[in-house]
Design an enzyme around this catalytic site. Structure first.
Site, PDB file in Angstrom:
ATOM      1  N   HIS A 113       0.800  -1.224   0.000  1.00  0.00           N
ATOM      2  CA  HIS A 113       0.000   0.000   0.000  1.00  0.00           C
ATOM      3  C   HIS A 113       0.832   1.272   0.000  1.00  0.00           C
ATOM      4  CE1 HIS A 113      -4.420   1.167   1.089  1.00  0.00           C
ATOM      5  NE2 HIS A 113      -3.969   1.812   0.036  1.00  0.00           N
ATOM      6  N   ASP A 124     -10.012  -0.347   3.763  1.00  0.00           N
ATOM      7  CA  ASP A 124      -8.821  -0.941   4.372  1.00  0.00           C
ATOM      8  C   ASP A 124      -9.108  -1.320   5.820  1.00  0.00           C
ATOM      9  OD1 ASP A 124      -6.163  -1.525   5.176  1.00  0.00           O
ATOM     10  OD2 ASP A 124      -5.339   0.096   3.966  1.00  0.00           O
ATOM     11  N   HIS A 145      -6.804  -1.028   7.932  1.00  0.00           N
ATOM     12  CA  HIS A 145      -5.902  -0.130   8.645  1.00  0.00           C
ATOM     13  C   HIS A 145      -6.105   1.311   8.187  1.00  0.00           C
ATOM     14  CE1 HIS A 145      -4.047  -4.158   8.163  1.00  0.00           C
ATOM     15  NE2 HIS A 145      -3.768  -4.018   9.444  1.00  0.00           N
ATOM     16  N   ASP A 188      -3.494   3.491   7.893  1.00  0.00           N
ATOM     17  CA  ASP A 188      -2.297   3.925   7.152  1.00  0.00           C
ATOM     18  C   ASP A 188      -1.999   5.399   7.390  1.00  0.00           C
ATOM     19  OD1 ASP A 188      -2.092   1.349   6.260  1.00  0.00           O
ATOM     20  OD2 ASP A 188      -2.963   1.734   4.299  1.00  0.00           O
ATOM     21  N   HIS A 246       4.299   1.130   4.235  1.00  0.00           N
ATOM     22  CA  HIS A 246       2.937   0.789   3.790  1.00  0.00           C
ATOM     23  C   HIS A 246       1.894   1.139   4.857  1.00  0.00           C
ATOM     24  CE1 HIS A 246       2.142  -3.605   5.379  1.00  0.00           C
ATOM     25  NE2 HIS A 246       2.725  -2.870   6.300  1.00  0.00           N
ATOM     26  N   ASP A 257      -7.424  -1.851  -0.304  1.00  0.00           N
ATOM     27  CA  ASP A 257      -6.493  -2.840   0.219  1.00  0.00           C
ATOM     28  C   ASP A 257      -7.278  -4.132   0.424  1.00  0.00           C
ATOM     29  OD1 ASP A 257      -4.860  -4.422   1.918  1.00  0.00           O
ATOM     30  OD2 ASP A 257      -3.862  -2.636   2.702  1.00  0.00           O
ATOM     31  N   ASP A 309      -6.820  -6.448   2.317  1.00  0.00           N
ATOM     32  CA  ASP A 309      -6.996  -6.851   3.709  1.00  0.00           C
ATOM     33  C   ASP A 309      -8.186  -6.149   4.357  1.00  0.00           C
ATOM     34  OD1 ASP A 309      -6.224  -4.373   4.910  1.00  0.00           O
ATOM     35  OD2 ASP A 309      -4.153  -4.994   5.109  1.00  0.00           O
ATOM     36  N   GLU A 343      -1.939  -4.960  -2.105  1.00  0.00           N
ATOM     37  CA  GLU A 343      -1.608  -5.943  -1.065  1.00  0.00           C
ATOM     38  C   GLU A 343      -2.013  -7.380  -1.410  1.00  0.00           C
ATOM     39  OE1 GLU A 343       0.343  -5.477   1.435  1.00  0.00           O
ATOM     40  OE2 GLU A 343       0.362  -3.322   1.834  1.00  0.00           O
TER      41      GLU A 343
END
Length: 299
Positions: free
Chosen positions: A99, A122, A124, A126, A139, A226, A228, A271
């Site tokens: 990412h 996402d 997360h 980030d 990332h 992303d 994830d 990712e």
């Protein structure tokens, strides 16, 4: 959406420590991304992959950043290529890679808009900076860097800063935030739909509110997805899986609603790590979501 799409691969694995995500663009192409999008009536130009420099695998103790120069150099190349795509009037579709590539993607896109919106799909945020990052992995910093936070080498990619404003961001699917990220979100009022909100409100309402949020305040919206963000049962081939994520069907609904809204002007899918995957399942999901974003329907 624009009928011409330019695909650009970024085989980047320097923004984190798990090998294999550099093969993400190849895995996505193997899942027939070009052929499936062309079947929807688009003209697709595959620009192949940009070249990524040699891994330094260094952790600069002074900056608390891994592979800073290599990531920055690749980001500059990516920004230039994405800028070319936008200038010729195509829709930029960027394939990652980890990412950290979003730093370069946004640097190439944002200069073409007065008020760019960003959907960060996402697990997360980030939103780390070197001082708050537990790992030094870039990332985990691309959204912060695009806001102008962090090391100036990253914030000034493309020669300008910032790329996006706090009030023009919507994070969807968050369920793993570091302390510094939580403080920044609260202090700056960044709009976030955690898994709690998705479970409570439902994806339909989340996307309705997101689309309405952007409709009058932005002149373009970038989707940074992303894999994830989805539950690892759906997408096992990611480097930082977090249980309890968005489902496959919820994600398709989100992409379908974005397609109907017509607000998305650029996108990246990141990712995908085939080494960690099960029979290319995560890349297949990524391509299916892209197709939904570009208007694929059952009937």
């Amino acid at each position: 959406m624009k009928k011409n799409i330019s695909i650009l691969g970024v085989p980047m694995d320097l923004g984190q420590m798990r090998r294999g995500v550099n093969m993400g663009p190849s895995a996505i192409r193997y899942a027939d991304v070009v052929e499936r999008i062309e079947k929807l009536g688009y003209t697709v130009h595959d620009m192949d992959d940009i070249e990524i420099g040699k891994a330094e695998r260094l952790h600069d103790a002074e900056s608390n950043l891994r592979n800073l120069k290599a990531v920055a150099d690749a980001s500059e190349i990516l920004a230039s290529k994405v800028n070319e795509i936008v200038e010729k009037g195509d829709f930029p579709l960027v394939l990652g890679g980890d990412h950290s590539i979003a730093i370069g993607t946004l640097a190439g896109i944002s200069k073409h808009y007065k008020n760019l919106g960003v959907i960060w799909y996402d697990a997360h945020g980030d939103l780390n900076i070197p001082e708050t990052s537990p790992s030094g992995n870039i990332h985990g910093m691309p959204l912060a860097a695009s806001l102008g936070l962090g090391h100036e080498t990253l914030t000034n990619i493309g020669g300008y800063c910032p790329k996006v404003r706090y009030e023009n961001i919507v994070i969807i699917g968050a369920r793993d935030l570091d302390e510094g990220e939580r403080e920044l979100i609260k202090d700056r009022g960044i709009k976030v739909y955690t898994m709690h909100e998705i479970d409570r409100l439902g994806m339909t309402r989340v996307m309705e509110e997101t689309i309405e949020f952007f409709k009058d305040r932005t002149d373009g919206v970038h989707l940074s997805l992303d894999l994830d963000g989805l539950d690892p049962n759906e997408c096992p081939g990611v480097g930082t899986p977090v249980m309890g994520g968005i489902s496959y069907r919820e994600s398709h609904l989100a992409m379908e609603m974005l397609a109907e809204s017509g607000i998305i002007t650029s996108a990246e899918f990141v990712e995908v790590n085939p080494i960690l995957d099960d029979k290319n399942k995560t890349a297949d999901v990524a391509v299916s979501l892209m197709c939904s974003l570009f208007g694929e329907k059952l009937l």
